[in-house]
Design an enzyme around this catalytic site. Structure first.
Site, PDB file in Angstrom:
ATOM      1  N   HIS A 164     -71.986  39.773  16.810  1.00 51.71           N
ATOM      2  CA  HIS A 164     -71.812  39.750  18.257  1.00 51.71           C
ATOM      3  C   HIS A 164     -71.101  41.018  18.740  1.00 51.71           C
ATOM      4  CE1 HIS A 164     -69.775  37.789  21.940  1.00 51.71           C
ATOM      5  NE2 HIS A 164     -71.053  37.986  22.234  1.00 51.71           N
ATOM      6  N   HIS A 207     -70.352  45.239  27.595  1.00 51.55           N
ATOM      7  CA  HIS A 207     -70.399  43.859  28.076  1.00 51.55           C
ATOM      8  C   HIS A 207     -69.893  43.734  29.513  1.00 51.55           C
ATOM      9  CE1 HIS A 207     -68.754  39.769  28.679  1.00 51.55           C
ATOM     10  NE2 HIS A 207     -69.808  39.388  27.971  1.00 51.55           N
TER      11      HIS A 207
END
Length: 238
Positions: A7, A49
């Site tokens: 991730h 992100h």
């Protein structure tokens, strides 16, 4: 085959979503990596992100969409992680693709909420095609309209549909969406054996996020999940 995604790269060992984080994940033998993409002011795909840089630097309060790539490349985001990464900057998607072996499956998430990046789908497809990455990439998003735009542009692209909230029978929503969805990415807290079975019955892979504890991972594997998104190298390197 079970596929566990690193991730944002190996984010516990290097600044998330950076070249260093990706290289760390690869050094562990990760077979799949998850990344996030947004557009700069001048239309370049950068891997990050958040829609701003508040977690990484105090040098600017601007959003990613308000900064050019040249401006972004001048910002040190590595020092916020540790002094060992002082000077590390955000990477472009092209830079990341250049260091990822073709056999490593990539999940590229379009961060289209709350900022909507008009035209990001075309730019992403162009970049994937340039690096010959269409066949071994999944493009995911919480913005399902972005997934529809992608399918309209390239009918063979693998789509991953992300869900945060617990909704009724999400597999039915996916089937009724008109999209040729490859995989379903639910929040781990919403996942149970029924969801996994129903997803498989609907022809979907299911990759819950974010699974960092071995007990949770083992339970998901026993229930039949196809893999997970994880920050834990012991999991994503399996």
């Amino acid at each position: 085959m079970v596929l566990n995604f690193a991730h944002r790269g190996s984010l516990t060992e290097a600044p998330e979503n950076t070249l260093s984080a990706v290289k760390k994940a690869l050094s562990h033998g990760a077979k799949a990596i998850e990344l996030d993409v947004q557009l700069t002011k001048d239309g370049e795909l950068v891997v990050i992100h958040d829609h701003h840089l508040k977690r990484f630097t105090k040098e600017t309060t601007k959003l990613i969409k308000e900064l050019t790539l040249e401006e972004i490349k001048q910002l040190d985001i590595g020092s916020a992680f540790s002094q060992a990464y002082e000077g590390e900057t955000l990477a472009t998607l092209s830079e990341i693709l250049s260091v990822c072996p073709s056999e490593v499956l990539l999940n590229i998430e379009i961060k289209n909420i709350p900022v909507i990046y008009q035209g990001i789908e075309e730019k992403l497809l162009y970049c994937l095609e340039k690096h010959q990455r269409i066949d071994n990439s999944i493009v995911s998003s919480f913005d399902h309209a972005a997934l529809q735009n992608l399918q309209n542009l390239h009918s063979e692209i693998k789509l991953g549909m992300l869900f945060y909230y617990r909704i009724l029978r999400p597999w039915e929503y996916i089937q009724n969406s008109g999209l040729n969805v490859y995989s379903f990415h639910p929040n781990i807290v919403t996942v149970d054996k029924e969801m996994i079975k129903a997803s498989h019955d609907a022809g979907l892979k299911i990759y819950p996020y974010t699974v960092n504890e071995m007990t949770s991972y083992n339970a998901l594997m026993e229930a039949g999940a196809d893999g997970v998104f994880s920050n834990n190298p012991h999991i994503f390197a399996m």
